[in-house]
Design a protein around this motif. Structure first.
Motif, PDB file in Angstrom:
ATOM      1  N   UNK A 287      -1.931  -1.896   3.971  1.00  0.00           N
ATOM      2  CA  UNK A 287      -1.605  -2.425   2.637  1.00  0.00           C
ATOM      3  C   UNK A 287      -0.963  -1.334   1.770  1.00  0.00           C
ATOM      4  N   UNK A 288      -1.409  -0.094   1.961  1.00  0.00           N
ATOM      5  CA  UNK A 288      -0.810   1.015   1.201  1.00  0.00           C
ATOM      6  C   UNK A 288       0.616   1.280   1.662  1.00  0.00           C
ATOM      7  N   UNK A 289       0.812   1.219   2.977  1.00  0.00           N
ATOM      8  CA  UNK A 289       2.163   1.442   3.506  1.00  0.00           C
ATOM      9  C   UNK A 289       3.100   0.356   2.989  1.00  0.00           C
ATOM     10  N   UNK A 290       2.610  -0.882   2.915  1.00  0.00           N
ATOM     11  CA  UNK A 290       3.435  -1.980   2.400  1.00  0.00           C
ATOM     12  C   UNK A 290       3.784  -1.740   0.928  1.00  0.00           C
ATOM     13  N   UNK A 291       2.817  -1.269   0.155  1.00  0.00           N
ATOM     14  CA  UNK A 291       3.077  -1.021  -1.277  1.00  0.00           C
ATOM     15  C   UNK A 291       4.067   0.136  -1.443  1.00  0.00           C
ATOM     16  N   UNK A 292       3.886   1.183  -0.645  1.00  0.00           N
ATOM     17  CA  UNK A 292       4.820   2.321  -0.712  1.00  0.00           C
ATOM     18  C   UNK A 292       6.235   1.878  -0.341  1.00  0.00           C
ATOM     19  N   UNK A 293       6.326   1.037   0.695  1.00  0.00           N
ATOM     20  CA  UNK A 293       7.632   0.536   1.117  1.00  0.00           C
ATOM     21  C   UNK A 293       8.263  -0.302   0.008  1.00  0.00           C
ATOM     22  N   UNK A 294       7.461  -1.104  -0.660  1.00  0.00           N
ATOM     23  CA  UNK A 294       7.982  -1.918  -1.773  1.00  0.00           C
ATOM     24  C   UNK A 294       8.493  -1.011  -2.887  1.00  0.00           C
TER      25      UNK A 294
END
Ligand code: HEC
Ligand code: HEC
Length: 321
Positions: A287-294
């Motif tokens: 979920x953190x990687x997804x937020x960072x990617x966003x």
């Protein structure tokens, strides 16, 4: 007389920083340092742009700077590596050119290349690897350019002090002037308060875990760090300093337009942003990687990727090319 002096001072400033260049900088961004012997002028920028797109800068006329640095990919090329004119395999991934004017040094691993003028020699004349393959062909390059009537006029307008002398120094200075105009501050990130909740959460994570290296306006500290295990095929900084300790260290890449500059890392070994983040030291929940990617997706500057001032010129000297 007084008025004339003021007028002359105004002209001198205009010559050093044409309005079309400074106009691209938001008020908060200081103009980058420009070598005193290579002031920015509109004529030089125009010449540099034409040279950037001209395959005559390569030995067999098949490869321009833009063959590897494509505007729509943030001036990368979408491949892990781009072979040179003789098919030499690439050693490294093509870096983007957004805001290159502000970098303290150039290429992934060499702190000694400190100007865009010096860097431009590498692809044209370099042999490790051969890219454009012009080593030993300086005279031939000058001959090709001088054979073109329009180039002669463009060099004369760009380098009036030398009488429009066409030589390698003028070529690299014009290329550098054009590259300094590749300014990208028009991303969603740059517009105050326009991030959605997911990207905002990513921004907070980024400040906590990433911004120590990916710092400042362009998300790089300009320093060298080891993220991947060192590989014998490319020692990175260690190749330049000769210190084992520096093996596997590469300059922190800036992250502007990172969503369109895939693949990632000096060797192009990460296909996606998520993959690149996951391969940094430390464990992160998906979920953190997804937020960072966003968050990183908000660094894409569509205008930069399509601005006709950076694209293939279709005219020179008033005629279609
Ligand atoms: C064959 C592909 C290729 C061509 C052609 C090419 N480049 Fe590059 N460029 C690269 C690669 C790969 C790197 C990274 C090299 C390294 O780190 O050792 C690079 C690095 C750069 C950098 C440094 C960017 C940074 O972040 O430090 C600049 C500036 C640049 N190139 C400009 C140019 C110019 C100007 C030309 C034309 C004269 C050109 N390139 C031609 C592949 C290419
Ligand atoms: C210790 C310094 C450091 C920290 C902390 C760091 N990075 Fe990096 N990052 C680097 C370096 C150096 C590279 C290039 C490594 C290589 O190519 O070998 C890199 C590469 C990347 C790339 C690939 C960019 C490209 O153009 O190839 C992305 C994306 C990235 N980092 C995102 C992040 C994110 C997100 C974080 C926080 C979770 C982070 N980084 C934390 C130093 C750092």
């Amino acid at each position: 007389m007084r008025r004339l002096l003021i007028l002359m001072a105004a002209i001198a400033v205009a010559a050093a920083a044409p309005a079309g260049w400074i106009g691209r900088l938001p008020g908060s961004v200081p103009a980058p340092a420009v070598p005193v012997d290579n002031p920015m002028t509109a004529a030089k920028i125009e010449l540099g742009r034409r040279l950037f797109y001209d395959a005559d800068l390569s030995v067999d006329g098949t490869m321009s700077c833009a063959s590897c640095h494509e505007q729509r990919h943030g001036f990368t090329d979408g491949n892990a590596g781009h072979p040179g004119v003789h098919g030499d395999p690439a050693r490294r991934n093509v870096p983007g050119l957004a805001n290159v004017a502000w970098l303290p040094s150039y290429t992934w691993g060499n702190p000694r290349i400190r100007s865009l003028e010096a860097q431009a020699m590498v692809p044209i004349f370099g042999t490790n690897p051969v890219e454009m393959g012009m080593r030993g062909m300086e005279t031939e390059l000058v001959r090709r350019l001088a054979a073109d009537d329009c180039y002669r006029r463009m060099f004369a307008a760009a380098f009036p002090a030398s009488g429009g002398r066409i030589d390698i120094r003028a070529v690299t200075r014009a290329l550098a002037a054009f590259e300094r105009t590749l300014v990208s501050f028009g991303a969603r990130y740059d517009q105050e308060g326009s991030l959605d909740p997911q990207a905002r959460r990513g921004a907070a994570l980024f400040r906590a875990a990433c911004a120590s290296c990916h710092s400042g306006r362009d998300f790089t500290d300009g320093r060298f760090h080891r993220i991947l295990p060192p590989a014998a095929s490319d020692r990175g900084l260690g190749e330049i300093t000769g210190r084992k300790d520096d093996d596997g260290k590469f300059r922190t890449p800036g992250l502007r337009n990172v969503a369109v500059t895939q693949p990632y890392f000096h060797d192009g070994s990460a296909k996606t942003i998520a993959d690149a983040i996951a391969r940094h030291p430390g464990r992160r929940p998906p979920a953190d990687i997804a937020a960072l990617t966003a968050f990183l997706a908000t660094l894409t500057d569509e205008k930069f990727l399509t601005d006709p001032r950076f694209g293939l010129p279709d005219r020179a000297c008033g005629k279609a090319l």
